[in-house]
Design an enzyme around this catalytic site. Structure first.
Site, mmCIF file in Angstrom:
data_model
loop_
_atom_site.group_PDB
_atom_site.id
_atom_site.type_symbol
_atom_site.label_atom_id
_atom_site.label_comp_id
_atom_site.label_asym_id
_atom_site.label_seq_id
_atom_site.Cartn_x
_atom_site.Cartn_y
_atom_site.Cartn_z
ATOM 1 N N ARG A 145 0.859 -1.178 0.000
ATOM 2 C CA ARG A 145 0.000 0.000 0.000
ATOM 3 C C ARG A 145 0.898 1.233 0.000
ATOM 4 O O ARG A 145 1.994 1.217 0.588
ATOM 5 C CB ARG A 145 -0.905 0.034 1.240
ATOM 6 C CG ARG A 145 -2.111 -0.897 1.207
ATOM 7 C CD ARG A 145 -3.148 -0.534 0.142
ATOM 8 N NE ARG A 145 -4.337 -1.332 0.186
ATOM 9 C CZ ARG A 145 -4.605 -2.376 -0.629
ATOM 10 N NH1 ARG A 145 -3.743 -2.743 -1.544
ATOM 11 N NH2 ARG A 145 -5.749 -3.020 -0.542
ATOM 12 N N HIS A 155 -1.849 -0.394 -9.784
ATOM 13 C CA HIS A 155 -2.486 -1.282 -8.789
ATOM 14 C C HIS A 155 -3.013 -2.552 -9.474
ATOM 15 O O HIS A 155 -4.199 -2.870 -9.398
ATOM 16 C CB HIS A 155 -3.605 -0.546 -8.041
ATOM 17 C CG HIS A 155 -3.992 -1.214 -6.745
ATOM 18 N ND1 HIS A 155 -4.359 -0.529 -5.619
ATOM 19 C CD2 HIS A 155 -4.055 -2.536 -6.399
ATOM 20 C CE1 HIS A 155 -4.654 -1.371 -4.644
ATOM 21 N NE2 HIS A 155 -4.465 -2.615 -5.101
HETATM 22 P P1 NDP Z 1 -1.708 -10.726 5.778
HETATM 23 O O1 NDP Z 1 -2.618 -10.090 6.745
HETATM 24 O O2 NDP Z 1 -1.811 -12.183 5.515
HETATM 25 O O3 NDP Z 1 -0.194 -10.446 6.184
HETATM 26 C C1 NDP Z 1 0.225 -9.226 6.688
HETATM 27 C C2 NDP Z 1 1.640 -9.364 7.185
HETATM 28 O O4 NDP Z 1 2.077 -8.091 7.651
HETATM 29 C C3 NDP Z 1 1.752 -10.341 8.369
HETATM 30 O O5 NDP Z 1 2.919 -11.096 8.266
HETATM 31 C C4 NDP Z 1 1.830 -9.397 9.569
HETATM 32 O O6 NDP Z 1 2.537 -9.916 10.679
HETATM 33 C C5 NDP Z 1 2.602 -8.252 8.972
HETATM 34 N N1 NDP Z 1 2.400 -7.026 9.754
HETATM 35 C C6 NDP Z 1 1.246 -6.371 10.001
HETATM 36 N N2 NDP Z 1 1.466 -5.307 10.778
HETATM 37 C C7 NDP Z 1 2.785 -5.300 11.055
HETATM 38 C C8 NDP Z 1 3.621 -4.482 11.846
HETATM 39 N N3 NDP Z 1 3.148 -3.413 12.507
HETATM 40 N N4 NDP Z 1 4.936 -4.781 11.904
HETATM 41 C C9 NDP Z 1 5.436 -5.846 11.255
HETATM 42 N N5 NDP Z 1 4.695 -6.685 10.485
HETATM 43 C C10 NDP Z 1 3.389 -6.407 10.393
HETATM 44 O O7 NDP Z 1 -1.888 -9.908 4.414
HETATM 45 P P2 NDP Z 1 -1.623 -10.389 2.920
HETATM 46 O O8 NDP Z 1 -0.284 -11.014 2.851
HETATM 47 O O9 NDP Z 1 -2.779 -11.168 2.428
HETATM 48 O O10 NDP Z 1 -1.648 -8.985 2.147
HETATM 49 C C11 NDP Z 1 -0.714 -7.980 2.441
HETATM 50 C C12 NDP Z 1 -1.143 -6.681 1.770
HETATM 51 O O11 NDP Z 1 -0.951 -6.760 0.355
HETATM 52 C C13 NDP Z 1 -2.635 -6.350 1.882
HETATM 53 O O12 NDP Z 1 -2.942 -5.795 3.149
HETATM 54 C C14 NDP Z 1 -2.805 -5.318 0.766
HETATM 55 O O13 NDP Z 1 -2.522 -4.042 1.262
HETATM 56 C C15 NDP Z 1 -1.731 -5.733 -0.251
HETATM 57 N N6 NDP Z 1 -2.302 -6.229 -1.514
HETATM 58 C C16 NDP Z 1 -2.010 -5.585 -2.681
HETATM 59 C C17 NDP Z 1 -2.482 -6.042 -3.888
HETATM 60 C C18 NDP Z 1 -2.108 -5.369 -5.158
HETATM 61 O O14 NDP Z 1 -2.599 -5.741 -6.227
HETATM 62 N N7 NDP Z 1 -1.220 -4.396 -5.149
HETATM 63 C C19 NDP Z 1 -3.338 -7.226 -3.962
HETATM 64 C C20 NDP Z 1 -3.599 -7.838 -2.680
HETATM 65 C C21 NDP Z 1 -3.086 -7.345 -1.503
HETATM 66 P P3 NDP Z 1 1.976 -11.180 11.504
HETATM 67 O O15 NDP Z 1 2.086 -12.348 10.525
HETATM 68 O O16 NDP Z 1 2.900 -11.298 12.638
HETATM 69 O O17 NDP Z 1 0.560 -10.862 11.839
HETATM 70 C C1 OXD Z 2 -6.471 -6.121 -2.427
HETATM 71 C C2 OXD Z 2 -5.981 -5.325 -3.532
HETATM 72 O O1 OXD Z 2 -6.308 -5.686 -1.305
HETATM 73 O O2 OXD Z 2 -6.398 -5.590 -4.672
HETATM 74 O O3 OXD Z 2 -7.025 -7.228 -2.646
HETATM 75 O O4 OXD Z 2 -5.149 -4.436 -3.373
#
Ligand code: NDP
Ligand code: OXD
Length: 310
Positions: free
Chosen positions: A225, A273
């Site tokens: 993001r 995106h």
């Molecule tokens: P998850 O919720 O599965 O994973 C998030 C990860 O971030 C976890 O490992 C979590 O740690 C870590 N995290 C969260 N907060 C913190 C923090 N304060 N400090 C350190 N680590 C942190 O999400 P996804 O992997 O499914 O997706 C990640 C992001 O990808 C989404 O939120 C979205 O913004 C983005 N996205 C973008 C897309 C695009 O097309 N550009 C498509 C889909 C998603 P822990 O495991 O310890 O909880």
């Molecule tokens: C999602 C994205 O969060 O498309 O799924 O960014």
């Protein structure tokens, strides 16, 4: 009979209607699926924030909101959303993110831009990439998407370090966690990919200090993001040569406004995106499984921790 409202951009209905109906039937559910219902009749909403619903208050018997998006930052603070919110974890989405991240990391690793010769008949000297094993790649976020990307990069032999909020164990990846682990994850990394959610705790997580820890001439790939990266620090690091290039798929304001410095900066690649999108067939199974669970009184999967914001 359960009533399932599909509330997303209208063009998505054509993609989702058939797979969702099939998945609901396969899950053994007697369900009515439509894009319109009287709000008080709706049991579940299949939801995207760019669809028509933003006020959940009229949905008086709603049991859960099932997000089509992985990132839920626009939903977690909605005061009218008081039922469980489940985010999207879809292996089609994960596979496409792995392909996108791996592709952009390899673009930088192999020096693809520099080594492709112009069609002008001039044989210019190129550079041969070191072995992947001699390059540290850092993946910030080791959730559904980050862990899969980190593992794929480790399978290519990169020296992969990952970072999450809590302790993790990911095959082939050196895992760090918590505020104290961030510097170790970033130090001497040639490439950093960001796959964190957008929460108050992750804003500007890659800042000037973190960029300075990276290997000089490094690269940033951000499909997470926009707010995860300090934009001003990024431009400064690109201008000073501390960073060589950044590929940005996500931005603080989307669409990226015309005239934004990222459009014209020679060391920035902008993508709209598109890194990964939820895939209707695989995502429909996840949605149907959650409705089945709701109806069977079982816990939902991929439930959002509203306090943590993801
Ligand atoms: P998850 O919720 O599965 O994973 C998030 C990860 O971030 C976890 O490992 C979590 O740690 C870590 N995290 C969260 N907060 C913190 C923090 N304060 N400090 C350190 N680590 C942190 O999400 P996804 O992997 O499914 O997706 C990640 C992001 O990808 C989404 O939120 C979205 O913004 C983005 N996205 C973008 C897309 C695009 O097309 N550009 C498509 C889909 C998603 P822990 O495991 O310890 O909880
Ligand atoms: C999602 C994205 O969060 O498309 O799924 O960014």
């Amino acid at each position: 009979m359960v009533n399932v409202l599909f509330s997303a951009l209208s063009k998505r209905w054509a993609e989702y209607e058939a797979p969702l109906r099939a998945a609901l039937t396969k899950a053994g559910l007697d369900a009515r699926l439509a894009t319109e219902f009287a709000p008080e009749e709706v049991d579940y909403i299949v939801y995207a924030p760019n669809g028509p619903v933003s006020d959940f208050a009229p949905f008086t018997k709603l049991k859960a909101v099932l997000s089509l998006w992985a990132g839920v930052e626009t939903m977690v603070d909605n005061p009218t959303l008081t039922v469980p919110l489940c985010r999207m974890v879809d292996h089609g989405l994960t596979e496409s993110m792995v392909e996108w991240v791996t592709g952009h990391v390899l673009r930088y690793h192999l020096g693809i831009d520099q080594n492709i010769l112009g069609q002008d008949g001039v044989w210019r000297a190129g550079t041969v990439a070191p072995l992947a094993r001699d390059r540290k790649v850092c993946v910030l976020g080791l959730g559904a998407l980050g862990a899969a990307c980190a593992q794929a990069l480790a399978q290519l032999n990169f020296d992969v370090h990952g970072w999450a909020r809590g302790p993790k164990d990911v095959d082939g990846v050196t895992c760090h966690h918590g505020a104290d682990g961030l510097a170790d994850a970033l130090r001497d990394a040639t490439m950093v990919a960001l796959l964190l959610p957008d929460t108050p705790a992750t804003e500007n997580v890659l800042n000037a200090e973190g960029m300075a820890l990276m290997k000089r001439g490094g690269f940033v790939v951000n499909p997470g993001r926009g707010p995860l990266v300090d934009d001003t620090a990024l431009i400064a690091a690109l201008d000073s040569g501390q960073l060589a290039h950044a590929t940005l798929d996500v931005f603080r304001i989307e669409p990226l406004p015309a005239g934004h410095v990222f459009w014209s900066h020679p060391k920035v690649t902008v993508t709209p995106h598109i890194a990964a999108e939820t895939k209707a067939t695989t995502a429909s199974d996840v949605i149907a499984e959650n409705i089945r669970r709701g109806e069977a009184g079982e816990p939902f999967i991929h439930i959002v921790d509203r306090a943590a914001g993801y």
